[in-house]
Design an enzyme around this catalytic site. Structure first.
Site, PDB file in Angstrom:
ATOM      1  N   ARG A   1      18.188  12.315 100.448  1.00 15.25           N
ATOM      2  CA  ARG A   1      18.179  13.539 101.260  1.00 15.25           C
ATOM      3  C   ARG A   1      19.333  14.463 100.861  1.00 15.25           C
ATOM      4  O   ARG A   1      20.466  14.026 100.710  1.00 15.25           O
ATOM      5  CB  ARG A   1      18.292  13.170 102.742  1.00 15.25           C
ATOM      6  N   VAL A   2      19.012  15.710 100.678  1.00 13.12           N
ATOM      7  CA  VAL A   2      20.038  16.721 100.403  1.00 13.12           C
ATOM      8  C   VAL A   2      19.960  17.751 101.517  1.00 13.12           C
ATOM      9  O   VAL A   2      18.870  18.196 101.886  1.00 13.12           O
ATOM     10  CB  VAL A   2      19.790  17.378  99.027  1.00 13.12           C
ATOM     11  N   GLY A   3      21.108  18.105 102.056  1.00 11.49           N
ATOM     12  CA  GLY A   3      21.137  19.083 103.150  1.00 11.49           C
ATOM     13  C   GLY A   3      21.358  20.498 102.643  1.00 11.49           C
ATOM     14  O   GLY A   3      21.090  20.815 101.480  1.00 11.49           O
ATOM     15  N   ASP A   4      21.865  21.333 103.508  1.00 11.08           N
ATOM     16  CA  ASP A   4      22.098  22.733 103.164  1.00 11.08           C
ATOM     17  C   ASP A   4      23.368  22.955 102.352  1.00 11.08           C
ATOM     18  O   ASP A   4      23.500  23.951 101.649  1.00 11.08           O
ATOM     19  CB  ASP A   4      22.233  23.558 104.462  1.00 11.08           C
TER      20      ASP A   4
ATOM     21  N   THR B   1      27.469  24.714 109.122  1.00 11.55           N
ATOM     22  CA  THR B   1      27.644  23.284 109.346  1.00 11.55           C
ATOM     23  C   THR B   1      26.640  22.861 110.410  1.00 11.55           C
ATOM     24  O   THR B   1      26.148  23.697 111.166  1.00 11.55           O
ATOM     25  CB  THR B   1      29.096  22.964 109.770  1.00 11.55           C
ATOM     26  N   GLY B   2      26.333  21.573 110.434  1.00 13.11           N
ATOM     27  CA  GLY B   2      25.344  21.104 111.393  1.00 13.11           C
ATOM     28  C   GLY B   2      24.073  20.664 110.693  1.00 13.11           C
ATOM     29  O   GLY B   2      24.107  20.358 109.496  1.00 13.11           O
TER      30      GLY B   2
ATOM     31  N   THR C   1      30.830  18.991 107.974  1.00 11.89           N
ATOM     32  CA  THR C   1      31.051  19.543 106.645  1.00 11.89           C
ATOM     33  C   THR C   1      32.327  20.376 106.656  1.00 11.89           C
ATOM     34  O   THR C   1      32.579  21.091 107.618  1.00 11.89           O
ATOM     35  CB  THR C   1      29.865  20.476 106.315  1.00 11.89           C
TER      36      THR C   1
HETATM   37  N1  ASP Z   1      25.201  20.523 107.030  1.00 12.26           N
HETATM   38  C1  ASP Z   1      25.382  19.151 106.654  1.00 12.26           C
HETATM   39  C2  ASP Z   1      24.083  18.555 106.234  1.00 12.26           C
HETATM   40  O1  ASP Z   1      23.060  18.848 106.829  1.00 12.26           O
HETATM   41  C3  ASP Z   1      25.940  18.321 107.731  1.00 12.26           C
HETATM   42  C4  ASP Z   1      27.236  18.778 108.327  1.00 12.26           C
HETATM   43  O2  ASP Z   1      27.498  19.932 108.569  1.00 12.26           O
HETATM   44  O3  ASP Z   1      28.035  17.911 108.532  1.00 12.26           O
HETATM   45  O4  ASP Z   1      24.080  17.769 105.330  1.00 12.26           O
END
Ligand code: ASP
Length: 284
Positions: free
Chosen positions: A173-176, A196-197, A145
């Site tokens: 799916r939706v992330g953070d 990120t992550g 991200t």
């Molecule tokens: N945080 C992002 C997610 O979980 C992924 C990323 O950092 O690339 O969607």
């Protein structure tokens, strides 16, 4: 400051705006748009990895120190979700629009539909399809991200966060990253933080909001990033394969970053510093 190596692209653009006396908000928006628009960056905007149905879906949010914020999630066919998030912030009484509603809103505000699945991402997807292993684990290769935090000459802070999310994620799916308080949070009395992550771990712990709260209570940006990563490790299971990283900045421009695994880089640019740094980490 911006996450990962491609953070330098965002910083260069953002800094040009800040140097001329522009706002932190313009700097973070324009900065991350550079990365969203780059098809070579495979984890953001056009060229991002698709989900397990082969569809590129994008998440983004933007926030100012005064608490104004906007967000879009599960947005398709629009290459600059951060600009749509800004419009949600400025032109609606809401904070978050998702899916078709977000797309419709974008089209109504002059955004153009574009094909986001590039040849390179399609090829990788086809390779993945051969085994179709569903492992929603964010490791070192399939994430990244872009988040940017900026302080302008007036002392205002803003942040932006944008992503194509976890590669081969479940459709929907939706992330953070588009969630205010998880992927990004700012308070002009304190500073800002972003993540990120593996987004699930960040949402579970209200990660970025916690970092800002810990800074409010006296921790430095570095100490606050370390504290949230330690909490995630303590509460989580099987952390050996999982990456989560945080980056933070206070209102004096002091910065910090920390991750579970080795390998989280972030770029910093100011009048006195221009660096790509590797965050300290827990497991390496
Ligand atoms: N945080 C992002 C997610 O979980 C992924 C990323 O950092 O690339 O969607």
């Amino acid at each position: 400051m911006s996450t990962w190596d491609h953070g330098r692209i965002a910083n260069n653009m953002g800094y040009r705006i800040l140097e001329k006396g522009g706002s932190a908000l313009d700097a973070v928006e324009q900065g991350v748009m550079e990365v969203e628009s780059d098809p070579e960056v495979r984890t953001v905007g056009i060229g991002g990895f698709p989900d397990r149905e082969g569809v590129v879906t994008l998440d983004a949010c933007i926030m100012k120190g005064d608490g104004s914020c906007g967000s879009v999630a599960f947005l398709q066919d629009i290459k600059n979700p951060i600009a749509v998030a800004r419009k949600v912030m400025e032109q609606t009484p809401h904070i978050m629009l998702v899916g078709n509603g977000a797309l419709q809103f974008a089209l109504d505000h002059g955004f153009r539909k574009e094909k986001l699945l590039t040849e390179a991402s399609r090829k990788d997807y086809e390779e993945w399809l051969e085994k179709s292993e569903y492992k929603p684990v964010i490791n070192i290769e399939n994430h990244d991200t872009i988040s940017t935090l900026a302080l302008d000459m007036n002392g205002s802070i803003a942040g932006a966060c944008t992503t194509s999310g976890a590669a081969w994620k479940m459709h929907g799916r939706v992330g953070d990253s588009p969630i205010i308080g998880a992927g990004l949070f700012l308070d002009g009395e304190v500073g800002g933080a972003c993540a990120t992550g593996l987004g699930e771990e960040v949402i579970r712990t209200a990660g970025s909001a916690m970092v800002v709260e810990m800074m409010r209570q006296g921790k430095t940006p570095q100490e606050a990033c370390e504290a949230i990563v330690h909490r995630i490790i303590r509460k989580g299971k099987d952390m050996e394969d999982i990456q989560v990283g945080f980056m933070a900045m206070d209102m004096d421009g002091r910065t910090g970053a920390y991750s579970i695994q080795k390998g989280f880089t972030y770029a910093v640019k100011s009048q006195v510093r221009e660096e790509l740094e590797e965050a300290r980490y827990q497991i390496g």
